[in-house]
Structure formats: C-alpha cells, structure tokens
Design a protein around this motif. Structure first.
Motif, PDB file in Angstrom:
ATOM      1  N   GLU B 238       0.830  -1.210   0.000  1.00  0.00           N
ATOM      2  CA  GLU B 238       0.000   0.000   0.000  1.00  0.00           C
ATOM      3  C   GLU B 238       0.862   1.258   0.000  1.00  0.00           C
ATOM      4  O   GLU B 238       0.571   2.213  -0.713  1.00  0.00           O
ATOM      5  CB  GLU B 238      -0.914  -0.002   1.230  1.00  0.00           C
ATOM      6  N   LYS B 241       2.219   2.332  -3.186  1.00  0.00           N
ATOM      7  CA  LYS B 241       1.251   2.928  -4.103  1.00  0.00           C
ATOM      8  C   LYS B 241       0.722   4.276  -3.608  1.00  0.00           C
ATOM      9  O   LYS B 241      -0.198   4.824  -4.193  1.00  0.00           O
ATOM     10  CB  LYS B 241       0.047   1.991  -4.278  1.00  0.00           C
ATOM     11  N   ALA B 262       4.177   6.819  -7.478  1.00  0.00           N
ATOM     12  CA  ALA B 262       2.787   6.714  -7.914  1.00  0.00           C
ATOM     13  C   ALA B 262       2.251   8.075  -8.359  1.00  0.00           C
ATOM     14  O   ALA B 262       1.445   8.167  -9.290  1.00  0.00           O
ATOM     15  CB  ALA B 262       1.926   6.149  -6.788  1.00  0.00           C
ATOM     16  N   ALA B 282       4.321   1.711 -15.100  1.00  0.00           N
ATOM     17  CA  ALA B 282       3.444   0.905 -14.239  1.00  0.00           C
ATOM     18  C   ALA B 282       3.961  -0.520 -14.153  1.00  0.00           C
ATOM     19  O   ALA B 282       3.942  -1.146 -13.089  1.00  0.00           O
ATOM     20  CB  ALA B 282       2.016   0.926 -14.771  1.00  0.00           C
TER      21      ALA B 282
END
Lengths: 364, 308
Positions: B238, B241, B262, B282
């Motif tokens: 997490e 990101k 990100a 990505a």
C-alpha cells in the motif's frame, strides 16, 4: 531439595471456597499425591504452591522461606502441566534449554545439561523436532526434561499423564517414579486417578469439595479410610458399604444377616456411634466364601477379570456388594453363597457423621 | 398426487444441471468481471508499454517501438530519484507503523475499563477517506493556525516550521499522517495474534523463570510474527502505491520533494497523457512490488514452518 509447608492455605472466589483452609507438611524428598474428583481443589492447591494462583489466606513456606507472595519465578519450583505447555515455535532442545537460557546460563553449561537430561529421559533422537511433530507421550517427556533441567528443589505435576493414551500412561508412570527415586526431589503430584496415586505416592492427600478428607500412605487410605468419601473413592470398585443396625453385640444387615463384629470393635462401636445405625465397610478381597459363613447373599453377576473373578452379590434387596474370589471358583447367577469377612479388614462408619469409628487396640 | 408430480418435475429440472454446471454458473460472473476489468487491461497495458500511444489521440493507433519506453525510463535519473524517495518513504513509514501498531496492540491486549471504546476510537482513521484526511491534516499542519505546531511546543502562530512547505520536512509530514492513519491496521492484526497466544505459555515461562523481557522476545514476538509480517506485507504494498495522501497534502511538492513514484505515474498518465510510457512505468512498479512481496511471503512461510 526442600520441604513444603502449607499453613491454613485457602482459596476463595467471592463467597465460594475453592480450597478450604488446609494444613500440609511435605518433607524433603517426599512424593505426595493430591487426589480427588475434578473440581475438588487439588489443581488450585498445586497452582497456589507454584505461585500461579494467589492465596486468599494462609501461608506457604518453601524450604523455611515464606513464599506466599512471591512470584513463580522467585520460588524454586518446576511444573509439568497436563497439556504439556511446550513452546510450539521452539524445538524440543530449545524447549528444554529455555529455563537455563532465561537464567542466563553459559552456552557450554546449557549444552551439557540439556544433554544430560536428554540422556536421562532417553529423548536424544527427538531434540531437533518441534512439539507439534511429536506424540503426546514424547511431548510429556520433553516437558519433564524442561522441568528437570533446572534442578529445582521441588516438582509440581498437574495430571501429567491425563492427556496420554492408556498404554502410554503406565510407561510414563514408571518413568516418573524412577525419576523421582533418582532425583529424590520433593514432588507434588495432582491426579484424579486413584490407581496412579496409589502406585506412585509416598503419601496421598484425598480432597473433595475443597476439603482435605484424609492424608495418609496409600495403605492407610486404602485400608483405613477416614470417612465414607475416601472409602468409596479409593479402590476400584470402592469399599463395600452396607447399612445395618447395632444392638446387643450384633450388627443386623439387610437380607436377615446378623454379623458379629471382630474382637475390640463392640466397645469401639458402643463408644463411637451416635445412634444405633452403623455402616459396615469391607474391601472386595475381605470376602471369604465358604459353606459355613456367617453371612449370606445371592449371586447377581459373575465377572471374570482374568487373574481373578469379581462377584456382585445381593444382600437383601438393592444392597449389592463386590467380592473378589479366585478365578477357578465357579458360581451360577441366582445361587446363594455364604461368606465371612477377614476380621482385620472390616471397618465401621457412623452414618450421621460419615466418619470412620476409631479403634484403639487393633492394628489394621 | 398433483403435488408429488410437481415436486418430481422440479427435482428433475434441478437434476438436469450437473454439479459442474452449477459451479460454472456461480463462478462465471466473477470471471467475466475479472477479465473485463483486470485481465484485459493488464495485458492491453503490457502491449501499450511497447508502443508510442496517447489516449487523448485515439485516431493515432499505437505504434510499436519495442523496448524504447523502458530504455528511456530506466535511463532517466529523475525516475531513479523518485524510486529512491519512494523506497525511503516505504521503509520509514512501514517501520514506524509496525512499531506503533505493535505497541498499541500490546497496550490494548489486556482488557480494562474502556479498552473496547479506545480500540474503536483508534480505528477511526482507517475508516476515513484519504482525501478528507489530506484536507484536514493540511489544516492541522498550517503554520499560522494549525494545532500540530502548537502541540509540539510552538505556541506563537507562524513561529513553527511550515511542515508541508519545506522540502526537508514535507516527506516527514506525509509519513506522520500515514503512520497516524495506518498504525491501527497493524494494531488490529497484532491484537488478534496476541489474543491467540494461550495463557499457559506464559505460565510455563513464569515457572521457567523467564523475565518479562525474555518472555517478550522468546514467546510474544515469535507467536505474533506471522500476523505482524502479513500486516507489514499489506502496508508495504500500500505504501508503495501512496498517491491520495500526497495529492491531498502536498501535490508532490514543494518542488518534487514528495514526488512519490505513484504520483509521478499519475502525472505521466493523466496530465501529460504519455500512455505508452506510463504503461511501461506501471509495469516496472509492478515487478518491483511483486519482488518485494515475494521476499515477505518467503520469510512468512519460513516462520510458519517453524510454528508447526
């Protein structure tokens, strides 16, 4: 090595007594069994000695030192739990080494002592396994090793064989007994299995409902139970207890039987009974069947136990007693047999107080 | 009779579907959604990453350029700078969350009066939207009237640091908010781990004369480790990101002091609309995340193996 002394130790939960005030002296090197049905307070007593449970009153003295309010770690005790309580994430070796590591022993010392204790218990091949991979018997061996490795002054065992299979139990029983003899360490052993207590203990403390019923050697609690509870609880089956009436030197028993108490007892009964009612107690092996016996009963069932035969006899209606007879003897259900009781093995109880009637000039 | 016939008919029609058919029927909607929203975009973006393409020019078809996007990205020093920044951010924030979360769990492990209420209160940040959190922490950090500086000792307005406006502090400001928001998550997992440790282990340890410190290192930590590691795994992915918090608090600034990877990816994809290049970026991120989580999963399996 140490003496353990309990002075008026009690445990209350609110108004409820788990253990009523209890006095007990366990001398150095003694093997004492706390015996009783579940919920009798035996485990609570053991946990109070260990320090895992606080006392509600009284004193616990370990080797002359008052340890009543000390933590478990400050008392020199080791404990074996019913469900082993091994550390699941550690190997057997690490489990055994744990108490030594906790004390900051040197690495060489730890290695040497774990090796010694593993040899003693013959568990060297298991040392690399984790508890989950071991049988319950082996797990309990590891737990015993963990208790032994620190050489504590006393061992507390909480039904250590309770979680084992029946065939393992006997092996472990003799192993624990052997260890006790080798180590000669004071041992307090909690069990609900009277055979275990009889086989292992120097002395047995029989408890029921938080109250000590009797403290004595296995022979004492077996042959001279202090009350009806002990008489029934010890032995399988327990002592035969037959209700009767004491008058004119004769005890009238069910089924129109008349029994003359052995010498010495009439005076004791006159002095000790609170009324005319009396309970006659005798072990199944005290029954001697022969044609001229004073007592009579009908055969209810005949169970061959291999080395002996257990007869269930009926004296009058609903009064069954057990009689242990030779396996060669033959009986048919329904026939009437006559028997006598071995005089030295007969006991009398007062039905009101439920206590045994004491006799003075009579050895058990 | 009539009734029996209807029942038989129903039973027949039910029986005409085999077990396998019923299974397929139940799974199909999920599979269809998964293909439409996950599998297809996954492979389509992989294809796009090898092309020159922009979504705002739909009439220009994707032009195959091979590894050029990857080549360009991996040779761009700025990308490496943002990856390093993200790495630093992830390590610091996850480590702090693990420590704070585990500490809170230890504290809330014993039931006491109000412990249930405190647990619920601590969990509130998880339930809030990151954008909302970004907005009100902006107010909290405000050097003129925010309460944060006041609480750490600057009672005069504008005397304290401008947490979001100084390049050296902005990343820490985001870390503080992230720790505040996600430590409770670590706490929740650790708490369930702690409560599953049986009491008898501590009784045995007390008998074995283990000090509280020794008990912590030899029993508590190893027993909670699997769950703690799962919490850390989730938080690492997490944190890698992290986007919404940064957008809400600093927008990547000041300068590019909080330009996490990100955030940069978002700009490449939806401000500059370099769709092909951002697809490649990505994919680079995906590979890194998979590699890192694999490390965790491996050590998790090792710990699990030890526990059994």
């Amino acid at each position: 090595m140490a003496d353990i002394e309990l002075q008026q130790v009690e445990k209350r939960f609110g108004e409820q007594y788990a253990v009523r005030p209890l006095d007990l002296f366990i001398k150095n090197g003694e093997f004492v069994a706390l015996l009783g049905p579940s919920g009798c307070g035996k485990t609570t007593t053991l946990r109070m000695i260990a320090g895992l449970e606080t006392v509600s009153g009284g004193k616990i003295i370990l080797n002359g030192q008052d340890v009543t309010w000390l933590k478990p770690s400050q008392r020199d005790v080791a404990m074996v739990f019913q469900f082993f309580a091994l550390y699941p994430h550690l190997t057997a070796w690490e489990n055994i080494a744990f108490p030594l590591q906790a004390e900051g022993e040197s690495k060489e010392n730890i290695k040497r002592r774990v090796k010694e204790v593993a040899e003693l218990l013959r568990i060297e091949p298991l040392l690399k396994s984790r508890p989950g991979a071991l049988s319950s018997g082996d797990q309990q061996r590891i737990a015993l090793a963990r208790a032994l490795v620190r050489r504590p002054s006393c061992f507390l065992m909480d039904e250590p064989l309770g979680a084992l299979d029946a065939d393992f139990r006997e092996t472990m029983r003799s192993e624990i007994k052997r260890l006790h003899i080798l180590q000669n360490a004071t041992t307090v052993y909690v069990t609900h299995d009277q055979i275990e207590a009889m086989a292992m203990a120097d002395r047995i403390v029989v408890m029921s409902q938080g109250v000590v019923q009797q403290v004595g050697t296995p022979a004492e609690v077996y042959h001279a139970p202090s009350n009806l509870f002990v008489a029934q609880f010890i032995g399988s089956p327990g002592m035969n207890l037959v209700r009767g009436n004491w008058a004119d030197g004769v005890v009238t028993l069910p089924g129109d039987n008349r029994y003359t108490p052995p010498a010495g007892w009439p005076e004791a009964l006159n002095r000790g009974l609170s009324g005319s009612g009396v309970i006659v107690g005798f072990r199944p092996e005290a029954v001697n069947i022969h044609p001229n016996g004073q007592l009579a009963a009908g055969v209810y069932s005949v169970d061959l136990h291999g080395s002996y035969t257990m007869l269930v006899l009926e004296m009058g209606d609903d009064h069954s007693i057990h009689a242990r007879v030779s396996r060669d003897a033959h009986f048919t259900v329904g026939e009437t047999v006559r028997f006598d009781l071995t005089p030295s093995m007969v006991r009398f109880f007062d039905p009101k107080s439920e206590k045994a009637i004491p006799i003075i000039n009579h050895e058990s | 009779m009539q009734l029996t016939r209807t029942q038989t008919a129903r039973a027949h029609s039910r029986r005409s579907l085999t077990d396998v058919q019923i299974q397929v029927l139940f799974i199909a909607p999920t599979i269809i959604l998964l293909v439409l929203w996950n599998i297809f975009p996954l492979f389509y973006s992989l294809y796009l990453s090898f092309t020159e393409f922009s979504v705002i020019k739909p009439d220009v078809p994707p032009a195959w350029i091979g590894l050029q996007n990857y080549n360009k990205l991996l040779n761009d020093p700025r990308i490496w700078q943002y990856f390093t920044l993200t790495g630093r951010y992830v390590v610091i924030t996850v480590a702090l969350q693990a420590i704070v979360g585990f500490g809170l769990a230890l504290f809330l492990r014993e039931r006491f009066k109000g412990s249930g209420l405190i647990t619920t209160l601590i969990l509130i940040p998880i339930m809030m939207s990151p954008v909302v959190i970004g907005l009100f922490w902006k107010l909290i950090y405000n050097p003129a009237f925010g309460i944060f500086n006041y609480l750490i000792g600057y009672s005069v307005p504008n005397s304290g640091p401008d947490w979001l406006g100084e390049a050296s502090r902005a990343l820490w400001a985001i870390i503080i908010v992230d720790v505040w928001m996600w430590s409770p998550f670590v706490m929740l997992l650790c708490l369930s781990g702690l409560k599953a440790i049986p009491d008898y282990l501590y009784e045995a340890a007390a008998i074995d004369r283990a000090s509280p410190w020794f008990q912590f290192w030899r029993i508590t930590l190893p027993q909670v480790a699997p769950l703690l590691l799962i919490a850390i795994l989730f938080r690492t992915i997490e944190a890698f990101k992290t986007f919404d918090l940064v957008m809400g608090l600093t927008g990547g600034g000041p300068g590019d002091a909080t330009e996490l990877i990100a955030v940069y990816l978002y700009r490449a994809a939806f401000t500059r609309f370099t769709t092909g290049e951002s697809s490649a970026l990505a994919y680079i991120i995906l590979v890194i995340v998979i590699a890192v989580s694999n490390l965790y999963v491996r050590s998790l399996n090792r710990i699990r193996g030890e526990n059994h």
